[in-house]
Motif scaffolding. Structure first.
Motif, PDB file in Angstrom:
ATOM      1  N   GLY A 232       7.531 -50.593  51.129  1.00 25.28           N
ATOM      2  CA  GLY A 232       6.265 -50.985  50.524  1.00 25.28           C
ATOM      3  C   GLY A 232       5.730 -52.275  51.096  1.00 25.28           C
ATOM      4  O   GLY A 232       6.372 -52.950  51.898  1.00 25.28           O
ATOM      5  N   ARG A 233       4.522 -52.629  50.668  1.00 28.34           N
ATOM      6  CA  ARG A 233       3.867 -53.868  51.109  1.00 28.34           C
ATOM      7  C   ARG A 233       3.938 -54.954  50.050  1.00 28.34           C
ATOM      8  O   ARG A 233       3.518 -56.088  50.312  1.00 28.34           O
ATOM      9  CB  ARG A 233       2.382 -53.624  51.422  1.00 28.34           C
TER      10      ARG A 233
ATOM     11  N   ARG B  19      21.945 -54.468  37.589  1.00 22.20           N
ATOM     12  CA  ARG B  19      21.031 -53.841  36.647  1.00 22.20           C
ATOM     13  C   ARG B  19      19.577 -54.118  37.063  1.00 22.20           C
ATOM     14  O   ARG B  19      18.770 -53.211  37.135  1.00 22.20           O
ATOM     15  CB  ARG B  19      21.277 -54.359  35.216  1.00 22.20           C
ATOM     16  N   PHE B  20      19.284 -55.360  37.353  1.00 22.45           N
ATOM     17  CA  PHE B  20      17.905 -55.744  37.701  1.00 22.45           C
ATOM     18  C   PHE B  20      17.817 -56.103  39.176  1.00 22.45           C
ATOM     19  O   PHE B  20      18.728 -56.732  39.742  1.00 22.45           O
ATOM     20  CB  PHE B  20      17.473 -56.950  36.860  1.00 22.45           C
ATOM     21  N   TYR B  21      16.708 -55.692  39.798  1.00 18.50           N
ATOM     22  CA  TYR B  21      16.442 -56.053  41.195  1.00 18.50           C
ATOM     23  C   TYR B  21      14.942 -56.246  41.363  1.00 18.50           C
ATOM     24  O   TYR B  21      14.134 -55.462  40.847  1.00 18.50           O
ATOM     25  CB  TYR B  21      16.912 -54.946  42.139  1.00 18.50           C
ATOM     26  N   ALA B  22      14.561 -57.297  42.085  1.00 17.04           N
ATOM     27  CA  ALA B  22      13.170 -57.461  42.514  1.00 17.04           C
ATOM     28  C   ALA B  22      13.198 -57.986  43.936  1.00 17.04           C
ATOM     29  O   ALA B  22      13.855 -58.989  44.224  1.00 17.04           O
ATOM     30  CB  ALA B  22      12.414 -58.418  41.598  1.00 17.04           C
ATOM     31  N   GLY B  23      12.497 -57.293  44.841  1.00 22.05           N
ATOM     32  CA  GLY B  23      12.493 -57.686  46.244  1.00 22.05           C
ATOM     33  C   GLY B  23      11.088 -57.728  46.805  1.00 22.05           C
ATOM     34  O   GLY B  23      10.296 -56.799  46.594  1.00 22.05           O
ATOM     35  N   ALA B  24      10.776 -58.815  47.503  1.00 21.86           N
ATOM     36  CA  ALA B  24       9.490 -58.957  48.187  1.00 21.86           C
ATOM     37  C   ALA B  24       9.722 -58.761  49.679  1.00 21.86           C
ATOM     38  O   ALA B  24      10.546 -59.466  50.271  1.00 21.86           O
ATOM     39  CB  ALA B  24       8.888 -60.337  47.927  1.00 21.86           C
ATOM     40  N   PRO B  25       9.034 -57.814  50.322  1.00 22.36           N
ATOM     41  CA  PRO B  25       9.273 -57.571  51.745  1.00 22.36           C
ATOM     42  C   PRO B  25       8.855 -58.762  52.603  1.00 22.36           C
ATOM     43  O   PRO B  25       7.891 -59.467  52.286  1.00 22.36           O
ATOM     44  CB  PRO B  25       8.417 -56.339  52.038  1.00 22.36           C
ATOM     45  N   LEU B  26       9.609 -58.964  53.690  1.00 24.32           N
ATOM     46  CA  LEU B  26       9.306 -60.006  54.666  1.00 24.32           C
ATOM     47  C   LEU B  26       8.435 -59.366  55.744  1.00 24.32           C
ATOM     48  O   LEU B  26       8.927 -58.697  56.645  1.00 24.32           O
ATOM     49  CB  LEU B  26      10.596 -60.554  55.270  1.00 24.32           C
ATOM     50  N   LEU B  27       7.131 -59.568  55.628  1.00 23.19           N
ATOM     51  CA  LEU B  27       6.167 -58.864  56.472  1.00 23.19           C
ATOM     52  C   LEU B  27       5.705 -59.722  57.630  1.00 23.19           C
ATOM     53  O   LEU B  27       5.273 -60.870  57.436  1.00 23.19           O
ATOM     54  CB  LEU B  27       4.954 -58.450  55.637  1.00 23.19           C
ATOM     55  N   THR B  28       5.784 -59.183  58.846  1.00 23.24           N
ATOM     56  CA  THR B  28       5.224 -59.863  60.000  1.00 23.24           C
ATOM     57  C   THR B  28       3.709 -59.679  60.011  1.00 23.24           C
ATOM     58  O   THR B  28       3.155 -58.863  59.269  1.00 23.24           O
ATOM     59  CB  THR B  28       5.802 -59.311  61.310  1.00 23.24           C
TER      60      THR B  28
END
Length: 315
Positions: free
Chosen positions: A83-84, A111-120
């Motif tokens: 995702g973006r 249990r919980f995960y939140a990830g922000a993509p490292l976008l070029t």
């Protein structure tokens, strides 16, 4: 569930390998970001992950001991790079993608995960900045904004690292007349969600017009790093005050609480000592190539603040 593969996988892996960051030692700037992410999101674990062909490797981590990588096939981040924007999993046991994941089924599992993509800038997602908890969890709006902003900082660090590693800073920058206030204001806007999540004030004052001869892309990255460095050392609830002056020379003045020891970029720029790590070395070199000097100035009597000025040649 086996994670899907991005359509631009070959390009993504080529970009990742080109950064020459995989399997490198820990670096202070990346460690600082996972510390802040864990703090603002109220999660015990935070990671900077880079998703390689068969594994995800951790460039930085807090709250997780003993491992530096996991197989890609069981990586939450391998899903997040599809995702973006943020991928948030409030309770992994209730999510069909992860309920059977060994890291979820394990004792005291995820249990919980939140990830922000490292976008070029080309749109390749190299990995994530993520936070993890052993209990179901949700993020509020300020926390989500901060996690996105911190992920952008990771991407900035990767690009600064690449400039040094590729010797891309050799020679003078391509320059044009640039509004110093505009550059500084844009960087503060990017950093404000981090300040808000830490209950900090970050302000910008403008005394008069200031323009410099600059490569705007490189100088913008360096200014971003300098202001973020002040934001990192200031305590939660503190403040960072930035002021742009046009006379007698174009100047960016920064004052903040905390961090009385000069950061590596500053010590390198003023000639006190060379920076040990690639990113502060890159920042010092960018500023030096623009003719910038740095000087500590006196804060108000009785103030605990640190104050310094970045001074540029008259334009």
């Amino acid at each position: 569930m086996q994670p899907p593969v991005p359509e631009n996988e070959a390009e993504r892996i080529s970009t990742l390998r080109g950064l020459a960051v995989l399997d490198t030692p820990p670096e202070t700037d990346f460690d600082d970001i996972v510390r802040i992410a864990s703090e603002v999101c109220g999660a015990p674990i935070s990671l900077v992950t880079l998703v390689d062909t068969q594994r995800q490797w951790f460039k930085a981590k807090t709250g997780l001991d003993g491992i530096t990588e996991t197989p890609r096939e069981v990586a939450f981040c391998a899903h997040a790079i599809m995702g973006r924007d943020l991928m948030v999993v409030p309770d992994a046991t209730a999510d069909a993608r992860f309920a059977d994941n060994p890291f979820v089924r394990a004792e005291d599992g995820i249990r919980f995960y939140a990830g922000a993509p490292l976008l070029t800038s080309e749109g390749a997602a190299l990995g994530t900045l993520c936070v993890v908890d052993h209990a179901p969890h949700r993020l509020n709006l300020d926390q989500m904004r901060a996690l996105r902003a911190l992920a952008r900082q990771v991407t900035e660090l990767l690009e600064l690292r690449r400039l040094v590693d590729a010797a891309a800073l050799d020679g003078p920058p391509e320059s044009r007349s640039v509004d110093l206030t505009y550059l500084t204001e844009a960087r503060i806007r990017e950093l404000r969600p981090i300040a808000d999540a830490r209950n900090m004030a970050i302000t910008l004052g403008v005394t008069d017009a200031a323009s410099v001869q600059a490569d705007p892309g490189r100088l913008s990255r360096a200014l971003d790093y300098v202001v973020f460095s002040a934001l990192k050392v200031a305590p939660p609830g503190g403040r960072v005050a930035v002021r742009v002056l046009g006379t007698p020379v174009p100047t960016v003045e920064i004052s903040h609480a905390g961090g009385s020891i000069a950061p590596e970029w500053q010590a390198d720029l003023d000639g006190t000592r060379a920076a040990d790590e690639l990113v502060p070395r890159a920042v010092a070199e960018i500023l030096r190539s623009h003719g910038a000097t740095v000087a500590r100035t006196n804060a108000a009597i009785g103030s605990p603040d640190v104050r310094f000025e970045l001074r540029f040649p008259p334009h």
